[in-house]
Design an enzyme around this catalytic site. Structure first.
Site: not given
Ligand code: DAK
Length: 258
Positions: A65, A109, A112, A132
């Site tokens: 997400a 997400g 998921e 998360e």
């Molecule tokens: N959100 C927003 N931007 C994201 C992102 C994300 N999840 N993942 C990556 N990006 C963006 C980065 O900020 C970056 O943007 P700029 O800085 O270039 O503007 C760009 O994508 C490229 O990412 P990186 O520079 O970080 O690329 P790397 O190759 O170095 O790293 C990575 C890739 C995938 C390992 C890293 O980006 C990363 O760790 N990303 C976050 C992964 C993460 O934590 N995902 C979980 C998010 S929380 C719900 C429904 C759904 C959810 C919750 C509740 N309800 C129904 C209640 C879901 C929650 C989640 O998914």
């Protein structure tokens, strides 16, 4: 209908929906998810579509997400807006088979979303994770429930508590994905699987999906009963008559979804 955050291609009975927010690794926001639901509902209703593929890019299926969207929200906003709940319900109502073709990151997400599809074909560069916990929260789109059903408690706990990523080989070994293919062949192999499904009686395909999904919702005895009733009901279709006649006559079946 024109979309901005996804690309939809419909050809030869197959709808391919490509998540298209490359700058954010296909992070899921409400625009993307509502377009995805709209495209799925259109495909589900269309006579031209018999199987659906959801995919992303070579680098990311979806990295979760959108964290920048969520970061400043309060409990009250999350609770009252029913964040992504409507989209999740709409997705779960799609009756046609959906394959997730996953390359690169499928995190949070994104993992998921892949698990909400009927099965996952992974590229050899795929990485799955529920990170998360690193953000001070937990999975919210079914990860604690679905991943546990796919891979069992121990590995699910490991993924949710450490936030580590799982590669494609491990994902296949533990049953999260149905097969792993070279990244360059991901779409051709997934398409071949979709074409196989598209050849079948659509009534039988929908019944198979319905029956397998029921395994997650009920006891074994109830599930067996449900399967038997669906099986018996297929004897009311022309496709059952045709499928069995074709086998006995040693020819290809011509299913007509009747
Ligand atoms: N959100 C927003 N931007 C994201 C992102 C994300 N999840 N993942 C990556 N990006 C963006 C980065 O900020 C970056 O943007 P700029 O800085 O270039 O503007 C760009 O994508 C490229 O990412 P990186 O520079 O970080 O690329 P790397 O190759 O170095 O790293 C990575 C890739 C995938 C390992 C890293 O980006 C990363 O760790 N990303 C976050 C992964 C993460 O934590 N995902 C979980 C998010 S929380 C719900 C429904 C759904 C959810 C919750 C509740 N309800 C129904 C209640 C879901 C929650 C989640 O998914």
């Amino acid at each position: 209908m024109a979309f901005d955050k996804i690309i939809v291609d419909i050809s030869d009975d197959i709808a391919t929906i490509t998540l298209n927010r490359p700058d954010a690794l296909n992070a899921l926001n409400s625009d993307l998810l509502s377009e995805l639901c709209m495209a799925l509902e259109e495909a589900d209703a269309s006579d031209k579509v018999r199987c659906i593929i959801i995919t992303g890019s070579e680098k990311a299926f979806a990295a979760g997400a959108d964290i920048s969207d969520m970061a400043s929200k309060s409990f009250v906003e999350m609770y009252t807006s029913r964040y992504f709940e409507n989209e999740s319900d709409r997705f779960n109502r799609i009756r046609k088979p959906i394959i997730a073709a996953v390359a690169g990151y499928a995190l949070g997400g994104g993992c998921e979303l892949a698990m909400m599809c009927d099965f996952i074909i992974a590229a050899d560069n795929a990485k799955f994770g529920q990170p998360e916990i690193n953000l001070g929260v937990i999975a919210g789109l079914g990860g604690t429930q679905r991943l546990t059903r796919f891979v069992g408690k121990s590995k699910s706990m490991d993924m949710h508590l450490t936030g580590r990523f799982m590669d494609a080989e491990e994902a296949e070994r533990c049953g999260l994905v149905s097969r792993v293919v070279p990244v360059k062949k991901l779409m051709s192999e997934t398409r071949a699987a979709a074409e196989k499904i598209a050849e079948k009686s659509q009534i039988a395909a929908i019944a198979a999906k319905d029956a397998v999904d029921r395994a997650y919702e009920t006891t074994l005895a109830e599930g067996l009963n449900y399967e038997r009733r669906l099986f018996n009901s297929l004897f009311a279709t022309e496709d059952q008559t045709e499928g069995m006649a074709a086998f006995l006559e040693k020819r290809e079946a011509q299913f007509r979804d009747r």
